[in-house]
Structure formats: C-alpha cells, structure tokens
Design a protein around this motif. Sequence first.
Motif, PDB file in Angstrom:
ATOM      1  N   GLY A   1       8.565  -2.216   7.276  1.00  0.00           N
ATOM      2  CA  GLY A   1       7.403  -1.921   8.101  1.00  0.00           C
ATOM      3  C   GLY A   1       7.760  -1.716   9.561  1.00  0.00           C
ATOM      4  O   GLY A   1       7.256  -0.789  10.219  1.00  0.00           O
ATOM      5  N   PHE A   2       8.648  -2.555  10.080  1.00  0.00           N
ATOM      6  CA  PHE A   2       9.050  -2.429  11.487  1.00  0.00           C
ATOM      7  C   PHE A   2       9.737  -1.082  11.733  1.00  0.00           C
ATOM      8  O   PHE A   2       9.432  -0.385  12.713  1.00  0.00           O
ATOM      9  CB  PHE A   2       9.979  -3.579  11.854  1.00  0.00           C
ATOM     10  CG  PHE A   2      10.504  -3.529  13.258  1.00  0.00           C
ATOM     11  CD1 PHE A   2       9.730  -3.977  14.316  1.00  0.00           C
ATOM     12  CD2 PHE A   2      11.764  -3.016  13.520  1.00  0.00           C
ATOM     13  CE1 PHE A   2      10.209  -3.917  15.618  1.00  0.00           C
ATOM     14  CE2 PHE A   2      12.252  -2.954  14.824  1.00  0.00           C
ATOM     15  CZ  PHE A   2      11.476  -3.410  15.876  1.00  0.00           C
ATOM     16  N   LEU A   3      10.670  -0.707  10.852  1.00  0.00           N
ATOM     17  CA  LEU A   3      11.395   0.553  11.042  1.00  0.00           C
ATOM     18  C   LEU A   3      10.451   1.748  10.950  1.00  0.00           C
ATOM     19  O   LEU A   3      10.562   2.704  11.742  1.00  0.00           O
ATOM     20  CB  LEU A   3      12.504   0.663  10.003  1.00  0.00           C
ATOM     21  CG  LEU A   3      13.660  -0.333  10.167  1.00  0.00           C
ATOM     22  CD1 LEU A   3      14.637  -0.220   9.006  1.00  0.00           C
ATOM     23  CD2 LEU A   3      14.391  -0.118  11.492  1.00  0.00           C
ATOM     24  N   LEU A   4       9.514   1.721  10.003  1.00  0.00           N
ATOM     25  CA  LEU A   4       8.582   2.828   9.865  1.00  0.00           C
ATOM     26  C   LEU A   4       7.674   2.957  11.081  1.00  0.00           C
ATOM     27  O   LEU A   4       7.441   4.066  11.594  1.00  0.00           O
ATOM     28  CB  LEU A   4       7.731   2.631   8.596  1.00  0.00           C
ATOM     29  CG  LEU A   4       8.445   2.837   7.259  1.00  0.00           C
ATOM     30  CD1 LEU A   4       7.512   2.503   6.111  1.00  0.00           C
ATOM     31  CD2 LEU A   4       8.961   4.263   7.131  1.00  0.00           C
ATOM     32  N   ILE A   5       7.161   1.819  11.567  1.00  0.00           N
ATOM     33  CA  ILE A   5       6.250   1.864  12.714  1.00  0.00           C
ATOM     34  C   ILE A   5       6.985   2.353  13.957  1.00  0.00           C
ATOM     35  O   ILE A   5       6.485   3.216  14.700  1.00  0.00           O
ATOM     36  CB  ILE A   5       5.632   0.478  12.950  1.00  0.00           C
ATOM     37  CG1 ILE A   5       4.716   0.096  11.797  1.00  0.00           C
ATOM     38  CG2 ILE A   5       4.858   0.452  14.265  1.00  0.00           C
ATOM     39  CD1 ILE A   5       4.223  -1.338  11.855  1.00  0.00           C
TER      40      ILE A   5
ATOM     41  N   PHE B   1      -0.502   2.967   7.388  1.00  0.00           N
ATOM     42  CA  PHE B   1       0.439   2.408   6.420  1.00  0.00           C
ATOM     43  C   PHE B   1      -0.227   1.355   5.526  1.00  0.00           C
ATOM     44  O   PHE B   1       0.084   1.248   4.332  1.00  0.00           O
ATOM     45  CB  PHE B   1       1.636   1.793   7.140  1.00  0.00           C
ATOM     46  CG  PHE B   1       2.629   2.828   7.622  1.00  0.00           C
ATOM     47  CD1 PHE B   1       2.925   3.939   6.839  1.00  0.00           C
ATOM     48  CD2 PHE B   1       3.259   2.692   8.838  1.00  0.00           C
ATOM     49  CE1 PHE B   1       3.827   4.895   7.274  1.00  0.00           C
ATOM     50  CE2 PHE B   1       4.167   3.636   9.285  1.00  0.00           C
ATOM     51  CZ  PHE B   1       4.446   4.756   8.497  1.00  0.00           C
ATOM     52  N   THR B   2      -1.145   0.596   6.094  1.00  0.00           N
ATOM     53  CA  THR B   2      -1.853  -0.402   5.297  1.00  0.00           C
ATOM     54  C   THR B   2      -2.705   0.262   4.224  1.00  0.00           C
ATOM     55  O   THR B   2      -2.740  -0.175   3.062  1.00  0.00           O
ATOM     56  CB  THR B   2      -2.742  -1.273   6.209  1.00  0.00           C
ATOM     57  OG1 THR B   2      -1.932  -1.903   7.206  1.00  0.00           O
ATOM     58  CG2 THR B   2      -3.452  -2.347   5.402  1.00  0.00           C
TER      59      THR B   2
ATOM     60  N   LEU C   1       0.860  -1.342  -3.421  1.00  0.00           N
ATOM     61  CA  LEU C   1       1.922  -2.135  -2.783  1.00  0.00           C
ATOM     62  C   LEU C   1       1.268  -3.217  -1.929  1.00  0.00           C
ATOM     63  O   LEU C   1       1.056  -3.050  -0.728  1.00  0.00           O
ATOM     64  CB  LEU C   1       2.826  -1.234  -1.936  1.00  0.00           C
ATOM     65  CG  LEU C   1       3.497  -0.076  -2.693  1.00  0.00           C
ATOM     66  CD1 LEU C   1       4.262   0.820  -1.729  1.00  0.00           C
ATOM     67  CD2 LEU C   1       4.425  -0.632  -3.773  1.00  0.00           C
ATOM     68  N   THR C   2       0.907  -4.320  -2.555  1.00  0.00           N
ATOM     69  CA  THR C   2       0.180  -5.377  -1.838  1.00  0.00           C
ATOM     70  C   THR C   2       1.021  -6.001  -0.739  1.00  0.00           C
ATOM     71  O   THR C   2       0.479  -6.506   0.244  1.00  0.00           O
ATOM     72  CB  THR C   2      -0.259  -6.467  -2.826  1.00  0.00           C
ATOM     73  OG1 THR C   2       0.899  -6.966  -3.531  1.00  0.00           O
ATOM     74  CG2 THR C   2      -1.244  -5.919  -3.835  1.00  0.00           C
ATOM     75  N   GLU C   3       2.356  -5.982  -0.893  1.00  0.00           N
ATOM     76  CA  GLU C   3       3.190  -6.547   0.168  1.00  0.00           C
ATOM     77  C   GLU C   3       3.032  -5.775   1.469  1.00  0.00           C
ATOM     78  O   GLU C   3       3.175  -6.327   2.562  1.00  0.00           O
ATOM     79  CB  GLU C   3       4.663  -6.540  -0.252  1.00  0.00           C
ATOM     80  CG  GLU C   3       4.993  -7.448  -1.428  1.00  0.00           C
ATOM     81  CD  GLU C   3       4.731  -6.767  -2.765  1.00  0.00           C
ATOM     82  OE1 GLU C   3       4.252  -5.608  -2.749  1.00  0.00           O
ATOM     83  OE2 GLU C   3       4.993  -7.382  -3.809  1.00  0.00           O
ATOM     84  N   GLY C   4       2.733  -4.462   1.361  1.00  0.00           N
ATOM     85  CA  GLY C   4       2.598  -3.653   2.567  1.00  0.00           C
ATOM     86  C   GLY C   4       1.392  -4.007   3.396  1.00  0.00           C
ATOM     87  O   GLY C   4       1.317  -3.644   4.586  1.00  0.00           O
ATOM     88  N   LEU C   5       0.424  -4.712   2.826  1.00  0.00           N
ATOM     89  CA  LEU C   5      -0.763  -5.088   3.587  1.00  0.00           C
ATOM     90  C   LEU C   5      -0.448  -6.083   4.689  1.00  0.00           C
ATOM     91  O   LEU C   5      -1.217  -6.239   5.639  1.00  0.00           O
ATOM     92  CB  LEU C   5      -1.817  -5.679   2.639  1.00  0.00           C
ATOM     93  CG  LEU C   5      -2.286  -4.766   1.493  1.00  0.00           C
ATOM     94  CD1 LEU C   5      -3.280  -5.503   0.621  1.00  0.00           C
ATOM     95  CD2 LEU C   5      -2.905  -3.487   2.054  1.00  0.00           C
ATOM     96  N   THR C   6       0.690  -6.759   4.565  1.00  0.00           N
ATOM     97  CA  THR C   6       1.015  -7.802   5.533  1.00  0.00           C
ATOM     98  C   THR C   6       1.560  -7.256   6.848  1.00  0.00           C
ATOM     99  O   THR C   6       1.772  -8.040   7.778  1.00  0.00           O
ATOM    100  CB  THR C   6       2.046  -8.771   4.941  1.00  0.00           C
ATOM    101  OG1 THR C   6       3.224  -8.038   4.564  1.00  0.00           O
ATOM    102  CG2 THR C   6       1.500  -9.472   3.716  1.00  0.00           C
ATOM    103  N   ILE C   7       1.776  -5.937   6.957  1.00  0.00           N
ATOM    104  CA  ILE C   7       2.315  -5.420   8.218  1.00  0.00           C
ATOM    105  C   ILE C   7       1.290  -5.529   9.343  1.00  0.00           C
ATOM    106  O   ILE C   7       1.629  -5.316  10.514  1.00  0.00           O
ATOM    107  CB  ILE C   7       2.772  -3.945   8.076  1.00  0.00           C
ATOM    108  CG1 ILE C   7       1.583  -3.034   7.759  1.00  0.00           C
ATOM    109  CG2 ILE C   7       3.850  -3.829   7.026  1.00  0.00           C
ATOM    110  CD1 ILE C   7       1.943  -1.559   7.760  1.00  0.00           C
ATOM    111  N   THR C   8       0.059  -5.865   9.018  1.00  0.00           N
ATOM    112  CA  THR C   8      -0.947  -6.075  10.071  1.00  0.00           C
ATOM    113  C   THR C   8      -0.612  -7.282  10.934  1.00  0.00           C
ATOM    114  O   THR C   8      -1.217  -7.467  11.995  1.00  0.00           O
ATOM    115  CB  THR C   8      -2.336  -6.272   9.432  1.00  0.00           C
ATOM    116  OG1 THR C   8      -2.267  -7.338   8.477  1.00  0.00           O
ATOM    117  CG2 THR C   8      -2.779  -5.002   8.720  1.00  0.00           C
TER     118      THR C   8
END
Length: 502
Positions: A354-358, A394-395, A403-410
């Motif tokens: 998530g960090f790299l994508l953002i 992305f969320t 991809l429920t893990e991706g919801l945590t990038i908030t």
Amino acid sequence: MSRKPFYFLIFLLIASGFGYNLYRHKVDHIPFFPGSVQTTWTVEARITYNANGPVEATLALPTDPAFTLLSESAASPGYGLSMTEDQSGRRATWTTRNASGSQELYYTANLVPNGYDLLDDHATEYTVPNLVWDEGLDTAAQTVIAKAWDQSANNRSFALQLAKLVANPEQQQNVALLLARYEPAALLNRLLQTAGVPSQIVYALNLEDGRRRQALRAWVEVQDGENGYLFNPESGTEGRPDNLLLWQRHGNSVLELTGGSNSSVTFSMIEDTRPALATALDMMSAAAQERGLSLYNLPLEEQSLLRGLFLIPIGVLVVVFLRVLIGLKTSGTFMPVLIALAFIQTKLLTGLVGFLLIVACGLVLRSYLSNLNLLLISRISAVVILVLGIIAAFTLLAFNFGLTEGLTITFFPMIILAWTIERMSILWEEEGPKEVFVQGGGSLLVAVITYLAMDNDLVRHWAFNFLGIHLIVLALILVMGQYTGYRLLELRRFRPLAEDKQ
C-alpha cells in the motif's frame, strides 16, 4: 563545561527506570514476560453440625503471609454473615435465630501463592503461660527438655531437637510416656512453653489438587527473634512445604459453635492456572494498592490508545540508533515511526504494498503539479487531497476484488504521506532519482525494522506495564545524542586506504 551533571542525569534516569520496573515486579507482581501464568487455589471450607434453635458459628479465616486473598464468598441461606478482624485474626460469623436439624455452611477463598514465606508479622512475643504437668509426667518432661536444651543453641535449634524427639518416641521412653497423654503437636508446644520458649499451635492445610474432605493438621510455630519458624511434630522436621496453607495462626480455635452439636470442618481444594497479569491486577485491587493514577483504571478505549502511544518511544530509539550509529538516510526524521505504526494496523506485507502504491501514484500526480508553479501551501494542500483520493480509490478496488487486507491502508497518515511525496519530488528534481531511491529505501528499511521492534509481544508488555522502560529509553537517546564519531556505513569510505596498506 563539566559533564558530571549530564552523567548524573543519565545515571538517575536508568536507576529510576530499573527501580520502578523492579518495584512493579516484586511488589505489584507484574510478570516480566507476557503470557506468564500463575497458580491459584480455590479452597472451600464445609461446616456441618446439628442445630435446634438460635445458632452462632464462628470460623477462623486463612491468615498466611505466603498467600494473597483474591476473593472470598460464603453460602449460608437463612443466616446472617459478618467478617471481622482483630488481634486473633480474621473470622467469619454466621448467625440465625431459628435452625433445626443438620446444617451446612460454606466458605470459599481464592488464594494466590506470592512467594513470601517468612513469618515475621509478630507485633509482640507470644505469651508463655505457667504450665503445670500432671503428677508423674513432670519428671519425664524435664528430662526431655534437658536433653534437647544441651544439644541446642537458640530457640530455633531447641525446637528442632524437641521435634525430633517427639517424632521418634521409640528412642525415648519419656517421650513415649508423654505421648500417651498428649497429641504430638500439643506435647511439643507444651514442652517449648515449659522451657520458656514462645510458641503456639497453628493449623494448616496441605494443598493437593482435587482433594476433598481434608482436615487441618496441627503444626507448631516457634518465635526466635523477629521471625517465626514452623515445625512438624509428626515428622520432626522444620520448614514449610510449598503446598502448605496456614489456616489458623491466632486465637484459640478454628471453629466456635453456640447452639449446635456434632460440629466438623472439612476442606476441598482445586488448583488452577490463570494469566499472571490478570492475577497481579486482582491482587493489587484486593490489597487496595491500585490507586486512581493507575493506567488500568482508565476506560478500555483510552487504555488501547495509550498502548499504541507507548510504543512510539521504542520506535524513536530504533530510528535514533539506525541514523546516528548506523548512518541510514531517511526521508524525514521520524516519518518511519509513523509508517511503522501504520504497519502495525495493516500488517507488514499489506502495508508495504500500500505504501509503495500510494507514493508511486502520488509522485506521478505531483510531477504534474510542479508544472503549475503553485505556492508551497497550495501544492501541499493539493497533494493531501490527492493522497486521500488515492487511498479511497485503492480501498474501493480492494473491496470489489475481495482483498479485505487492502481495506486497512486507510490507517496510513495522510499528512505524512503528502509530505513524503513532496520531499521525494523535490529531491528528485534537485538530486536525481538515485538519491530518491536511497532515502526512500532507507525510510522503508527503517520503518520495517521499527515495526519489527514495536510489533513484539514483549515490547508491548513492557512499554505499557513497566513505564520505567521509557526512562531508560530516554537515557539511551541522550547518550547517543552525544555521539560525534563516524557512522557505520561511513567506514566504507576508508576501504581504499586499507587496500593500499596491503
């Protein structure tokens, strides 16, 4: 300028930190390691008797310094119950005006061994009464006392010699004669008091898991100086086993009954284990040691927040070490700490992706903003809004793809990400992409190491329960702040000199 005040401050911080942590462990019984378990005992006393009319039953309650009382309860339908404490110890009293037939009363105590087995709670010495022996027994008693007296040096050794004699009557005819009249514990106590040694009979319970209908056993406690010592008149030994609970040490009797007959007291017990931290908190609460300033008195929501905040000093220490002593470069001084906190919420792999994508998307959009020649405040504000949009996008994509893990990038801090993108963009323009990758990679590496240090059960446990660790962390940071030598990564510059010497 003298460095002595600085060194004194460092010593004071470290000593205070270690002292407070030791206090928390020794006095408050907070375990050093998370997941530690504590043995607890649930002991139930069952009182039975026959009654006909008004009844008053008084039971001595356990008074053993080696055990801490967590909780206690009593089952007594139709009876009034009061618990009192005086010089004779704690007692429970059941009362009723009308009882008939067979009666049963129950008292249950939850006890925790605390490891303190010294009997040093004597306000005054025992009163030694003037005893008169029955005719024909006086000479035998004096003979036994004289033999033990000659082989001893103080009250403790004298009691041990007497205990050995009482436990082996076949070796002494005088002892056998006395045992025909007295029980072993009563005889040992009587011999000691005749010799002027302060002693008393105490009643103890052998704790064995799952045992039922057990009776108290009589031991003899002897005072020698400020401490008391236990002697087993049946085995002739000194000292208390780990599984021995002193139930009645003061007063005249275990059970006193008025208005009833055929009374008896039996005990059942169960051994259990529970988390040591929860046990320690209950012990502090039972001993009225936990006051209003305790973190555990806060609501759970605030406790959860502080648990996270108390990890920040650990992360700061890691960052200072990696930057000052190792020489890693980061984009922003403490940005890795905030990223590591986000990793704790997102988990490491999800957080890294998530960090790299953002950041990658943010750099692309930031390159367009650089062509608009905006003022700094407007540019940063625009980047913040763009980062928010990227996180939302992305969320949404992660949710739609399951991809429920991706919801945590908030959980990523938007302002910090915006400043990171801004700094990297400026660095790209001024120093080139190589420096961006060096500082960006260094920031990620430091964030990962910081995350590994913070997301540790032992670190979490110490950071919240042993607050003295933060004083030690502060001392270490101050010491590293005085370092002016070469960083570890800077030593590679001297490699050509070493090769030339060879």
